[in-house]
Design an enzyme around this catalytic site. Structure first.
Site, PDB file in Angstrom:
ATOM      1  N   GLY A  83       0.819  -1.204   0.000  1.00  0.00           N
ATOM      2  CA  GLY A  83       0.000   0.000   0.000  1.00  0.00           C
ATOM      3  C   GLY A  83       0.852   1.254   0.000  1.00  0.00           C
ATOM      4  N   VAL A 120       0.214   4.481   5.748  1.00  0.00           N
ATOM      5  CA  VAL A 120      -0.263   3.306   6.479  1.00  0.00           C
ATOM      6  C   VAL A 120       0.910   2.407   6.867  1.00  0.00           C
ATOM      7  CG1 VAL A 120      -1.728   1.255   6.355  1.00  0.00           C
ATOM      8  CG2 VAL A 120      -2.520   3.407   5.363  1.00  0.00           C
ATOM      9  N   GLU A 122       5.676  -3.277   0.585  1.00  0.00           N
ATOM     10  CA  GLU A 122       5.730  -2.925  -0.834  1.00  0.00           C
ATOM     11  C   GLU A 122       4.896  -1.674  -0.992  1.00  0.00           C
ATOM     12  OE1 GLU A 122       4.446  -1.872  -4.033  1.00  0.00           O
ATOM     13  OE2 GLU A 122       3.232  -3.700  -4.097  1.00  0.00           O
ATOM     14  N   CYS A 167       1.095  -0.294  -8.707  1.00  0.00           N
ATOM     15  CA  CYS A 167       2.214   0.222  -7.911  1.00  0.00           C
ATOM     16  C   CYS A 167       3.472   0.424  -8.748  1.00  0.00           C
ATOM     17  CB  CYS A 167       2.505  -0.699  -6.734  1.00  0.00           C
ATOM     18  SG  CYS A 167       2.929  -2.393  -7.206  1.00  0.00           S
TER      19      CYS A 167
END
Length: 479
Positions: free
Chosen positions: A196, A200, A218, A253
């Site tokens: 994410g 977070v 990641e 991502c």
């Protein structure tokens, strides 16, 4: 598809207790058991293809091709490979040691860490949920999966499918939002994997630190594309980069985030981008079933905000339909430092072109920003390639295409610095969830060999041990 049901604190605690007991009982230890569970993952995916495709379409309007080729297929393949190679991965190792230690049978044991927590994202909710679960199964670790509430249909489907195919005493799905994940993070896990964003990730890392729990992160980031016009086919480069921005509506991502190109070649590259946009039929993207939607109203509004605040010039796209959360793949030229498009990871179908003086300035620009998850470069110049290898840092380095490194199962997928740490995919995930346990068996017949260590210490013993340990040169002592 049923409404996503959040788990209660009591249900979370009960699942945690069950999985801990399962691990202590040794249920997940036999390789035969692990292989059966891996085959069950394959069965779960293949028997529910249509349900998975529909859930992905409902949450993300993800095209069927992308669902099959980018989510379901890779996980079937990796589950099969994990089962096929598990014996090799799990085999004890006998390292090379000095002759006088060989009788001790020095051995490196591969042992599961324990109960794993996987916190997965919404953009590839099957792939990024099951990849770490496959690794946990292979490593002999029970696991809790906390999928994203932002993709509720996929998360609900996973919660329904897991107990039907996987051993519920070892693998559970916990659904919820901030209160639920906050409760989950209070528990002591043996490893946590999170995919994410950095905000977070910091919360998860702080929670993990309370228990000294190792973490795999990641985190994506702004992955640049360097264009070397002297040795690059600009038409192919433009098409490949633009495709990389349309895949899953740029919600990837490892999506190319921005382009760095010598300003003398910007016009030619823009023309190539325009030709590629025609070939890919981007003018019909808002109504096409070949393009995904933005996942939520919040993300849609964020993207529209950075678009309206940009000082760059739109050369392709720019249209959007708010009710459907759809944005035409959009390319900007002449984007300058501190532009809204360069504030953070875009995570949408928007591509800024940032002109620089030369390749050297492009390298300096990359090094002045957080290390990306992947660095893309289009060049056939050996010196440029070597400079990028030696002078930049990124999780991956990919020449002359985008995304394709993700399809090479034998390569580690990992970040560096703010783009994350730890590695995933096949054996790399297995290794993340496995610890190496050293073992020796010193026979009683070795007593003459080790007798030098006992007091009272003598000069002769000191001299012999100093030689044996390597502290000084001399003939090795045997007693």
């Amino acid at each position: 598809m049923p409404e996503l049901k959040f788990n209660t604190a009591e249900e979370i605690d009960a699942a945690y207790i069950t999985l801990q007991a399962t691990f202590r009982a040794g249920t997940t230890r036999p390789l035969s058991w692990r292989k059966r569970q891996l085959n069950q993952v394959i069965l779960m995916l293949r028997e529910n293809i249509e349900a998975i495709v529909q859930a992905l379409a409902t949450d993300l309007r993800k095209p069927r091709l992308e669902a099959l080729g980018g989510e379901i297929g890779p996980m079937v393949r990796r589950a099969k490979q994990s089962a096929a190679q598990l014996d090799e991965w799990a085999r004890d190792e006998s390292p090379q040691v000095p002759e006088w230690q060989r009788a001790w049978s020095p051995t490196i044991l591969k042992r599961p860490k324990g109960v794993i927590l996987v916190v997965s994202p919404w953009n590839y909710p099957i792939y990024l949920s099951l990849q770490p679960i496959i690794g946990a199964i292979a490593a002999g670790c029970p696991a809790v999966l906390k999928p994203s509430e932002v993709s509720p249909n996929v998360s609900s489907l996973l919660a329904d499918l897991f107990p039907k195919y996987l051993d519920p005493s070892a693998y559970r799905v916990i659904n919820g939002g901030v209160p639920e994940i906050t409760h989950v993070l209070k528990l002591k896990w043996d490893h946590i994997t999170y995919t994410g964003n950095g905000t977070v990730a910091r919360i998860i890392s702080r929670a993990a630190a309370e228990h000294l729990t190792p973490v795999t992160l990641e985190l994506g980031g702004k992955s640049p594309v360097v264009i070397d016009p002297e040795t690059t086919n600009l038409k192919i480069a433009a098409k490949r980069v633009l495709w990389g921005k349309t895949l899953n509506a740029g919600q990837v991502c490892v999506a190319p985030d921005y382009v760095l190109i010598p300003r003398s070649a910007q016009d030619a590259f823009v023309e190539a981008i325009k030709e590629a946009a025609v070939e890919l039929k981007l003018d019909g993207a808002l109504a096409s079933d070949s393009f995904a939607s933005i996942v939520s109203d919040t993300h849609f509004k964020r993207l529209r905000s950075i678009m309206t605040r940009s000082s760059g010039k739109i050369v392709v796209g720019g249209d959007a339909i708010e009710e459907q959360r759809r944005i035409t793949p959009t390319v900007y030229r002449d984007v300058k430092e501190n532009d809204s498009l360069l504030e953070g990871e875009i995570f949408g179908p928007i591509l800024p072109i940032v002109p620089v003086d030369n390749i050297r300035q492009a390298i300096e620009y990359i090094n002045a920003h957080p290390h990306p998850l992947v660095l893309y470069a289009f060049t056939d110049d050996p010196e440029v390639k070597q400079a990028l290898r030696d002078e930049t840092r990124s999780g991956g380095l990919h020449f002359n295409d985008v995304h394709q490194h993700m399809s090479v199962d034998q390569l580690p997928f990992s970040g560096v610095g703010e783009s994350g740490h730890g590695s995933q995919a096949l054996k790399f995930t297995y290794d993340e969830y496995t610890y190496l346990r050293s073992s020796v068996t010193v026979p009683f017949t070795a007593e003459p060999l080790v007798s030098l260590r006992y007091p009272p210490y003598t000069e002769a013993a000191t001299q012999a041990l100093a030689v044996r340990s390597g502290a000084i040169e001399g003939p090795a002592a045997s007693t």
